[in-house]
Design a protein around this motif. Sequence first.
Motif, PDB file in Angstrom:
ATOM      1  N   GLU A  98       0.829  -1.205   0.000  1.00 36.99           N
ATOM      2  CA  GLU A  98       0.000   0.000   0.000  1.00 36.99           C
ATOM      3  C   GLU A  98       0.866   1.259   0.000  1.00 36.99           C
ATOM      4  OE1 GLU A  98      -3.484   2.364   0.204  1.00 36.99           O
ATOM      5  OE2 GLU A  98      -3.243   0.217  -0.210  1.00 36.99           O
ATOM      6  N   GLN A  99       1.957   1.234   0.756  1.00 36.47           N
ATOM      7  CA  GLN A  99       2.840   2.395   0.856  1.00 36.47           C
ATOM      8  C   GLN A  99       3.912   2.425  -0.238  1.00 36.47           C
ATOM      9  OE1 GLN A  99       2.726   4.986   3.146  1.00 36.47           O
ATOM     10  NE2 GLN A  99       0.719   4.137   3.663  1.00 36.47           N
ATOM     11  N   ASN A 100       3.946   1.372  -1.056  1.00 35.22           N
ATOM     12  CA  ASN A 100       4.987   1.261  -2.090  1.00 35.22           C
ATOM     13  C   ASN A 100       6.373   1.464  -1.475  1.00 35.22           C
ATOM     14  OD1 ASN A 100       6.061   0.889  -4.646  1.00 35.22           O
ATOM     15  ND2 ASN A 100       5.912   3.064  -5.188  1.00 35.22           N
ATOM     16  N   ASP A 101       6.575   0.801  -0.332  1.00 37.25           N
ATOM     17  CA  ASP A 101       7.804   0.945   0.443  1.00 37.25           C
ATOM     18  C   ASP A 101       8.761  -0.184   0.058  1.00 37.25           C
ATOM     19  OD1 ASP A 101       9.761   0.808   2.509  1.00 37.25           O
ATOM     20  OD2 ASP A 101       8.420   1.914   3.853  1.00 37.25           O
ATOM     21  N   SER A 102       9.775   0.134  -0.714  1.00 40.65           N
ATOM     22  CA  SER A 102      10.663  -0.896  -1.254  1.00 40.65           C
ATOM     23  C   SER A 102      11.395  -1.656  -0.156  1.00 40.65           C
ATOM     24  CB  SER A 102      11.669  -0.273  -2.223  1.00 40.65           C
ATOM     25  OG  SER A 102      12.396   0.767  -1.587  1.00 40.65           O
ATOM     26  N   ARG A 103      11.828  -0.971   0.888  1.00 43.71           N
ATOM     27  CA  ARG A 103      12.525  -1.652   1.978  1.00 43.71           C
ATOM     28  C   ARG A 103      11.577  -2.601   2.705  1.00 43.71           C
ATOM     29  NH1 ARG A 103      13.321  -0.581   7.500  1.00 43.71           N
ATOM     30  NH2 ARG A 103      12.303   1.468   7.351  1.00 43.71           N
ATOM     31  N   ARG A 104      10.385  -2.137   2.989  1.00 40.97           N
ATOM     32  CA  ARG A 104       9.419  -2.984   3.679  1.00 40.97           C
ATOM     33  C   ARG A 104       8.976  -4.159   2.808  1.00 40.97           C
ATOM     34  NH1 ARG A 104       9.862  -1.793   9.047  1.00 40.97           N
ATOM     35  NH2 ARG A 104       9.541   0.438   9.441  1.00 40.97           N
ATOM     36  N   MET A 105       8.888  -3.941   1.505  1.00 37.79           N
ATOM     37  CA  MET A 105       8.502  -5.051   0.626  1.00 37.79           C
ATOM     38  C   MET A 105       9.584  -6.130   0.606  1.00 37.79           C
ATOM     39  SD  MET A 105       6.267  -3.508  -2.536  1.00 37.79           S
ATOM     40  CE  MET A 105       7.247  -2.067  -2.950  1.00 37.79           C
ATOM     41  N   ALA A 106      10.852  -5.710   0.655  1.00 38.65           N
ATOM     42  CA  ALA A 106      11.929  -6.699   0.749  1.00 38.65           C
ATOM     43  C   ALA A 106      11.825  -7.467   2.064  1.00 38.65           C
ATOM     44  CB  ALA A 106      13.282  -6.014   0.630  1.00 38.65           C
ATOM     45  N   GLU A 107      11.479  -6.750   3.138  1.00 37.99           N
ATOM     46  CA  GLU A 107      11.319  -7.402   4.435  1.00 37.99           C
ATOM     47  C   GLU A 107      10.133  -8.367   4.435  1.00 37.99           C
ATOM     48  OE1 GLU A 107      13.099  -3.700   7.154  1.00 37.99           O
ATOM     49  OE2 GLU A 107      10.940  -4.103   7.075  1.00 37.99           O
ATOM     50  N   MET A 108       9.035  -7.986   3.773  1.00 39.42           N
ATOM     51  CA  MET A 108       7.852  -8.843   3.777  1.00 39.42           C
ATOM     52  C   MET A 108       8.151 -10.153   3.053  1.00 39.42           C
ATOM     53  SD  MET A 108       5.200  -7.360   0.895  1.00 39.42           S
ATOM     54  CE  MET A 108       5.511  -7.726  -0.850  1.00 39.42           C
ATOM     55  N   VAL A 109       8.960 -10.082   2.003  1.00 33.87           N
ATOM     56  CA  VAL A 109       9.334 -11.305   1.293  1.00 33.87           C
ATOM     57  C   VAL A 109      10.118 -12.231   2.220  1.00 33.87           C
ATOM     58  CG1 VAL A 109      10.746 -12.253  -0.571  1.00 33.87           C
ATOM     59  CG2 VAL A 109       9.268 -10.282  -1.003  1.00 33.87           C
ATOM     60  N   GLU A 110      11.043 -11.672   2.983  1.00 29.68           N
ATOM     61  CA  GLU A 110      11.826 -12.499   3.893  1.00 29.68           C
ATOM     62  C   GLU A 110      10.964 -13.045   5.029  1.00 29.68           C
ATOM     63  OE1 GLU A 110      14.814 -13.578   3.106  1.00 29.68           O
ATOM     64  OE2 GLU A 110      14.321 -12.433   1.293  1.00 29.68           O
ATOM     65  N   HIS A 111      10.037 -12.235   5.527  1.00 30.56           N
ATOM     66  CA  HIS A 111       9.109 -12.735   6.550  1.00 30.56           C
ATOM     67  C   HIS A 111       8.286 -13.895   5.992  1.00 30.56           C
ATOM     68  CE1 HIS A 111      10.286  -9.677   9.244  1.00 30.56           C
ATOM     69  NE2 HIS A 111       9.473  -8.707   8.846  1.00 30.56           N
ATOM     70  N   GLY A 112       7.820 -13.733   4.754  1.00 26.44           N
ATOM     71  CA  GLY A 112       7.047 -14.800   4.133  1.00 26.44           C
ATOM     72  C   GLY A 112       7.855 -16.053   3.919  1.00 26.44           C
ATOM     73  N   ARG A 113       9.115 -15.871   3.555  1.00 24.09           N
ATOM     74  CA  ARG A 113      10.011 -17.013   3.324  1.00 24.09           C
ATOM     75  C   ARG A 113      10.192 -17.825   4.608  1.00 24.09           C
ATOM     76  NH1 ARG A 113      13.604 -16.975  -0.769  1.00 24.09           N
ATOM     77  NH2 ARG A 113      13.751 -14.686  -0.766  1.00 24.09           N
ATOM     78  N   SER A 115       8.011 -17.993   7.129  1.00 24.93           N
ATOM     79  CA  SER A 115       6.759 -18.466   7.714  1.00 24.93           C
ATOM     80  C   SER A 115       6.440 -19.871   7.229  1.00 24.93           C
ATOM     81  CB  SER A 115       5.608 -17.523   7.367  1.00 24.93           C
ATOM     82  OG  SER A 115       5.340 -17.551   5.975  1.00 24.93           O
ATOM     83  N   ALA A 116       5.473 -20.493   7.894  1.00 26.30           N
ATOM     84  CA  ALA A 116       5.149 -21.892   7.588  1.00 26.30           C
ATOM     85  C   ALA A 116       4.633 -22.066   6.167  1.00 26.30           C
ATOM     86  CB  ALA A 116       4.123 -22.409   8.595  1.00 26.30           C
ATOM     87  N   ASP A 117       3.702 -21.205   5.738  1.00 27.04           N
ATOM     88  CA  ASP A 117       3.150 -21.368   4.392  1.00 27.04           C
ATOM     89  C   ASP A 117       2.959 -20.055   3.635  1.00 27.04           C
ATOM     90  OD1 ASP A 117       1.033 -20.242   5.707  1.00 27.04           O
ATOM     91  OD2 ASP A 117      -0.293 -21.978   5.534  1.00 27.04           O
ATOM     92  N   ALA A 118       3.326 -18.947   4.258  1.00 25.96           N
ATOM     93  CA  ALA A 118       3.267 -17.618   3.620  1.00 25.96           C
ATOM     94  C   ALA A 118       1.856 -17.213   3.219  1.00 25.96           C
ATOM     95  CB  ALA A 118       4.182 -17.567   2.399  1.00 25.96           C
ATOM     96  N   CYS A 119       0.817 -17.826   3.823  1.00 30.43           N
ATOM     97  CA  CYS A 119      -0.544 -17.521   3.375  1.00 30.43           C
ATOM     98  C   CYS A 119      -0.911 -16.062   3.643  1.00 30.43           C
ATOM     99  CB  CYS A 119      -1.552 -18.462   4.014  1.00 30.43           C
ATOM    100  SG  CYS A 119      -1.773 -18.287   5.794  1.00 30.43           S
ATOM    101  N   GLY A 120      -0.366 -15.452   4.698  1.00 26.23           N
ATOM    102  CA  GLY A 120      -0.657 -14.052   4.956  1.00 26.23           C
ATOM    103  C   GLY A 120      -0.138 -13.148   3.864  1.00 26.23           C
ATOM    104  N   LEU A 121       1.049 -13.434   3.371  1.00 29.22           N
ATOM    105  CA  LEU A 121       1.629 -12.658   2.277  1.00 29.22           C
ATOM    106  C   LEU A 121       0.850 -12.890   0.985  1.00 29.22           C
ATOM    107  CD1 LEU A 121       3.627 -10.949   0.758  1.00 29.22           C
ATOM    108  CD2 LEU A 121       5.359 -12.730   1.070  1.00 29.22           C
ATOM    109  N   VAL A 122       0.529 -14.132   0.700  1.00 23.68           N
ATOM    110  CA  VAL A 122      -0.265 -14.448  -0.489  1.00 23.68           C
ATOM    111  C   VAL A 122      -1.636 -13.779  -0.396  1.00 23.68           C
ATOM    112  CG1 VAL A 122      -1.384 -16.311  -1.776  1.00 23.68           C
ATOM    113  CG2 VAL A 122       0.957 -16.600  -0.953  1.00 23.68           C
ATOM    114  N   GLY A 123      -2.198 -13.753   0.817  1.00 19.43           N
ATOM    115  CA  GLY A 123      -3.484 -13.096   1.011  1.00 19.43           C
ATOM    116  C   GLY A 123      -3.427 -11.605   0.752  1.00 19.43           C
ATOM    117  N   ALA A 124      -2.332 -10.960   1.135  1.00 20.24           N
ATOM    118  CA  ALA A 124      -2.177  -9.522   0.880  1.00 20.24           C
ATOM    119  C   ALA A 124      -2.085  -9.248  -0.618  1.00 20.24           C
ATOM    120  CB  ALA A 124      -0.933  -8.997   1.591  1.00 20.24           C
ATOM    121  N   LEU A 125      -1.414 -10.121  -1.338  1.00 20.29           N
ATOM    122  CA  LEU A 125      -1.318  -9.966  -2.792  1.00 20.29           C
ATOM    123  C   LEU A 125      -2.700 -10.109  -3.429  1.00 20.29           C
ATOM    124  CD1 LEU A 125       1.905 -12.080  -3.403  1.00 20.29           C
ATOM    125  CD2 LEU A 125       1.709  -9.590  -3.628  1.00 20.29           C
TER     126      LEU A 125
END
Length: 359
Positions: A98-113, A115-125
């Motif tokens: 939502e914020q188009n925050d490149s640093r945070r988006m890189a962090e979200m990918v690593e958080h998803g990586r 996590s057990a199944d990354a469903c929260g990240l997939v859900g946000a997409l």
Amino acid sequence: MLAETGKSKSEDAPERRIVPEVVRQHVEQAAFFWAQRDTLMMDDPPDLHVVAGVDSRLEANLDGLRIAGPAAWPFVTAAYEDFPEKGELFIYAWMAIEQNDSRRMAEMVEHGRQSADACGLVGALAWHKPAMIAPLVRDWISAPDSFKRFLGVSACLGHGVDPKQMLARLVRDPDTRVRSTSLRLAGKLKRADLVDELKAGLNDAEEQPRFWAAWSLAELGSGDLASPELRKVAVGGGPDAMTALRAATRAAPDKDVRAWMGGLLTSPETAPLAVRGAGMLGDRTIFHWLTHQMRNPALAVAAGAALLELFPEARGADLFTTDPSQAGKAFEDHFKDEVAKVPFADKVKEWAKSKQLLT
């Protein structure tokens, strides 16, 4: 411009005045509502009316975070650090996009990586509009990083977007999750040009790609090829069992499906599957038979789910309990302390009479 400065959009934005406790509540409630939504969608069958109500409450809290802007980040990061579960991952990823925050988006990918199944990240997409995530998906779907490819094809699946010729390569991807999601996408998109790849997927060394290849073949009308794998997964009782059962009921002629289910009924281990599958056939004339199954503790949950599929109007009629002991001693002995959604057979019959559903 972002490419020139190396800064994210949110880093350039002015700080907004907020009420900290209100923003904290928006973060916590949004995480809760998305996690609740995700869980509700796994119900058998899901109550889409209830899900729609949760969606409206979720969106109201997301609006609060939109208003807070970058000032919400301390609360988003604190929530994820304290409780790194699917709802908190959803909020982290949703906010980064939502914020188009490149640093945070890189962090979200690593958080998803991690996590057990990354469903929260997939859900946000899936929650964001396609135009918002399109630049990310274009980069991810052909990335050397298999997790990013998985995110890219998952976003396509969530929005029903066709990656065109790239899908022919993705269904053969070396990564199991990418391959499985791509095979599923091929069926959702009705990509008949990929039938040969789907047939090859039936011989995959991994169960997930085999299952989604079979599911997609059934979607494309090749149920004769798909049925054996679909039935095997359904009987296996894993997380895809109900999806496999539903596909299996469509993959073969009605007479063949009923004969298969009749065989399942002869075994105590598979009888609940047959009762549940009966509700997927769309035949309301089995009502009396279903109410009879409701009196058997081992079959009652499946019979109740079949009832709700055949008669959605039964929702909200106070016909069920999540405390099986309320249905009688036999149910108390069978379920012990387990929580289960059990129908009251007598109440169900009275409800049907009151609605003049019985003939």
